[in-house]
Design a protein around this motif. Structure first.
Motif, short mmCIF file in Angstrom:
data_model
loop_
_atom_site.label_atom_id
_atom_site.label_comp_id
_atom_site.label_asym_id
_atom_site.label_seq_id
_atom_site.Cartn_x
_atom_site.Cartn_y
_atom_site.Cartn_z
N ALA A 1 0.83 -1.21 0.00
CA ALA A 1 0.00 0.00 0.00
C ALA A 1 0.86 1.26 0.00
CB ALA A 1 -0.93 -0.01 1.21
N ALA A 2 1.93 1.26 0.80
CA ALA A 2 2.84 2.42 0.83
C ALA A 2 3.50 2.63 -0.53
CB ALA A 2 3.89 2.23 1.92
N ILE A 3 3.89 1.54 -1.18
CA ILE A 3 4.54 1.65 -2.49
C ILE A 3 3.55 2.16 -3.53
CG2 ILE A 3 5.62 0.32 -4.34
CD1 ILE A 3 6.87 -1.44 -2.15
N LEU A 4 2.28 1.77 -3.43
CA LEU A 4 1.27 2.29 -4.35
C LEU A 4 1.15 3.81 -4.22
CD1 LEU A 4 -1.58 -0.37 -3.99
CD2 LEU A 4 -0.16 0.05 -6.01
N VAL A 5 1.17 4.31 -2.98
CA VAL A 5 1.10 5.76 -2.77
C VAL A 5 2.32 6.44 -3.37
CG1 VAL A 5 1.07 7.58 -1.02
CG2 VAL A 5 -0.35 5.54 -0.71
N MET B 1 -4.74 5.23 -13.60
CA MET B 1 -6.09 4.97 -13.12
C MET B 1 -6.44 3.49 -13.26
SD MET B 1 -7.04 7.97 -12.16
CE MET B 1 -8.77 7.63 -11.82
N ILE B 2 -7.22 3.03 -12.30
CA ILE B 2 -7.83 1.70 -12.38
C ILE B 2 -9.31 1.96 -12.61
CG2 ILE B 2 -8.32 -0.45 -11.16
CD1 ILE B 2 -5.81 0.13 -9.46
N GLY B 3 -9.78 1.76 -13.82
CA GLY B 3 -11.15 2.09 -14.15
C GLY B 3 -11.34 3.59 -14.24
N THR B 4 -12.50 4.07 -13.79
CA THR B 4 -12.87 5.47 -14.02
C THR B 4 -12.54 6.40 -12.86
OG1 THR B 4 -15.09 5.04 -13.14
CG2 THR B 4 -14.78 4.75 -15.51
N SER B 5 -12.44 5.87 -11.65
CA SER B 5 -12.38 6.76 -10.48
C SER B 5 -11.27 6.45 -9.50
CB SER B 5 -13.73 6.72 -9.73
OG SER B 5 -14.79 7.09 -10.58
N LEU B 6 -10.54 5.37 -9.67
CA LEU B 6 -9.58 4.92 -8.67
C LEU B 6 -8.15 5.09 -9.18
CD1 LEU B 6 -8.89 3.50 -5.98
CD2 LEU B 6 -9.23 1.32 -7.17
N ASP B 7 -7.33 5.86 -8.45
CA ASP B 7 -5.91 5.94 -8.78
C ASP B 7 -5.11 5.15 -7.75
OD1 ASP B 7 -5.18 7.70 -6.51
OD2 ASP B 7 -6.25 9.26 -7.60
N ALA C 1 -5.18 6.54 -4.04
CA ALA C 1 -6.41 6.26 -3.30
C ALA C 1 -6.49 4.79 -2.93
CB ALA C 1 -7.62 6.67 -4.13
N LEU C 2 -6.03 3.92 -3.82
CA LEU C 2 -6.03 2.48 -3.52
C LEU C 2 -5.13 2.18 -2.33
CD1 LEU C 2 -6.81 -0.43 -4.17
CD2 LEU C 2 -4.98 -0.47 -5.88
N GLY C 3 -3.92 2.73 -2.34
CA GLY C 3 -2.99 2.49 -1.24
C GLY C 3 -3.53 3.01 0.08
N VAL C 4 -4.05 4.23 0.08
CA VAL C 4 -4.61 4.80 1.30
C VAL C 4 -5.81 3.98 1.77
CG1 VAL C 4 -5.84 6.81 2.25
CG2 VAL C 4 -3.77 7.13 0.89
N GLY C 5 -6.65 3.55 0.83
CA GLY C 5 -7.81 2.75 1.19
C GLY C 5 -7.43 1.44 1.85
N ALA D 1 -15.47 -9.10 -5.64
CA ALA D 1 -15.32 -7.73 -5.13
C ALA D 1 -14.34 -6.91 -5.96
CB ALA D 1 -14.87 -7.77 -3.67
N LEU D 2 -13.60 -7.55 -6.87
CA LEU D 2 -12.71 -6.82 -7.76
C LEU D 2 -13.49 -5.97 -8.76
CD1 LEU D 2 -10.12 -9.65 -8.51
CD2 LEU D 2 -9.66 -7.56 -7.22
N ILE D 3 -14.70 -6.38 -9.08
CA ILE D 3 -15.47 -5.71 -10.13
C ILE D 3 -15.73 -4.24 -9.81
CG2 ILE D 3 -17.67 -5.71 -11.39
CD1 ILE D 3 -17.70 -8.77 -11.05
N PRO D 4 -16.16 -3.89 -8.58
CA PRO D 4 -16.40 -2.47 -8.32
C PRO D 4 -15.17 -1.57 -8.44
CG PRO D 4 -17.46 -3.83 -6.64
CD PRO D 4 -16.58 -4.74 -7.45
N LEU D 5 -13.96 -2.16 -8.43
CA LEU D 5 -12.75 -1.33 -8.49
C LEU D 5 -12.69 -0.48 -9.75
CD1 LEU D 5 -9.93 -3.72 -7.17
CD2 LEU D 5 -11.19 -1.97 -5.91
N ILE D 6 -13.37 -0.89 -10.80
CA ILE D 6 -13.31 -0.14 -12.05
C ILE D 6 -14.47 0.85 -12.17
CG2 ILE D 6 -12.05 -1.97 -13.24
CD1 ILE D 6 -14.70 -2.79 -14.58
N THR D 7 -15.21 1.04 -11.09
CA THR D 7 -16.37 1.94 -11.10
C THR D 7 -16.19 3.03 -10.04
OG1 THR D 7 -17.71 0.86 -9.38
CG2 THR D 7 -17.72 -0.14 -11.60
#
Length: 329
Positions: free
Chosen positions: A11-15, A30-36, A39-43, A228-234
């Protein structure tokens, strides 16, 4: 539960990877339309935090001991990072004369304000003015305010004996609904206040979801974690992240000999700004420069501070807060 050690590191490396682009003035990956990646690492951090910290609360006999544990995790490393930033990185990067820089009250205010977590300031006199993202010294500090607020909220629920799966689930769903409403109305694009509310709602959902899953002792089946991977692109990317993160964190792995994730997180941004000013910023240079600081932070500051937890009162024979199987602290 060594899987969480490696997941925090990832997660730290993603940030860091995210900042390696945006601090160069480049668009984020970006991963899909809204996730960079940032944000993924922080999440992921917030999910793991909710999961593990709720376990710490279950095993802690007094709420003040719980708060002390959380303070020992955040403040010693943060204070060291603020001092290094203000009095090592700052003088090396300022456009002012060094004597003028050190005479400025803003330098000392940077340390004191950011140490409160709630009076975050991002600039130092004359520092990083030539960077593509000019004047921002450490843009990662805002998340620590949300993190510590989540600790305090969990402690308040503990005092009310409400650290229960149903309560945490309802609160998590309320946070998710708030985030969805803010985004659907377009309020997150209308100013800093709405954006802060949006980020607080998303990360509040992730923290509370981690805590709810911990207290319920429910483990998602593999097929559901994959789905649960599917929502990652939305735009609803955050809804599936708790199941994914906790499934990965539960993988059997040896405990990491060092925990570099926090040090990487709190030191990387100002060091990456130094690289950006010199047109040398990329992921490889970011890691090469930040890893020694993170290692020093762990060995010299964080690990010794965490040893002080042993001086806090031991857990009673029967935990006072709705116990489930104890995992990591």
């Amino acid at each position: 539960m060594g899987g969480f050690d490696y997941l925090r590191l990832i997660a730290a490396i993603l940030v860091i990877a995210h900042h390696a682009r945006v601090l160069n003035g480049e668009p984020p990956i970006m991963i899909g339309t809204s996730l960079d990646l940032g944000a993924l690492g922080v999440g992921v951090f917030f999910v793991i935090s909710g999961y593990l910290v709720s376990g710490s609360l279950e095993r802690t006999p007094r709420l003040w001991s719980f708060i002390a544990k959380r303070a020992l995790r955040i403040f010693p490393g943060l204070l060291a990072a603020l001092l290094v930033t203000a009095f090592v990185i700052g003088p090396a990067s300022t456009a002012l004369a060094r004597s003028d820089y050190l005479a400025s009250p803003e330098v000392y205010g940077y340390v004191l304000k950011n140490l409160t977590l709630y009076a975050v300031t991002y600039d130092l006199p004359g520092v990083f003015l030539a960077a593509p993202v000019a004047g921002v010294v450490n843009g990662s500090l805002w998340t620590l305010r949300l993190e510590f607020t989540a600790y305090l909220a969990l402690a308040a629920l503990g005092a009310a004996r409400q650290v229960k799966p149903r309560v945490l689930t309802v609160l998590a769903l309320a946070a998710a609904a708030s985030a969805i409403a803010i985004h659907a109305l377009g309020l997150d694009a209308r100013g800093d206040l709405y954006r802060i509310a949006y980020l607080a709602a998303i990360n509040g959902f992730l923290f509370l979801s981690g805590a709810a899953l911990r207290t319920s002792a429910w483990r998602a089946p593999s097929w559901l974690a994959v789905a649960a991977l599917i929502p990652l692109i939305t735009p609803l990317w955050f809804l599936g992240l708790p199941l994914i993160a906790l499934r990965l964190g539960a993988l059997n792995a040896p405990r990491a000999p060092v925990d570099l994730s926090y040090g990487l997180y709190i030191y990387s941004f100002p060091l990456q700004q130094m690289l950006a000013e010199r047109s040398q910023l990329n992921l490889a240079t970011s890691l090469a420069l930040t890893l020694p600081f993170a290692l020093a932070s762990w060995l010299l500051v964080e690990k010794p501070a965490l040893r002080l937890k042993a001086r806090l009162p031991p857990a009673p024979a029967k935990p006072v807060l709705n116990p489930v199987a104890a995992l990591g602290d």
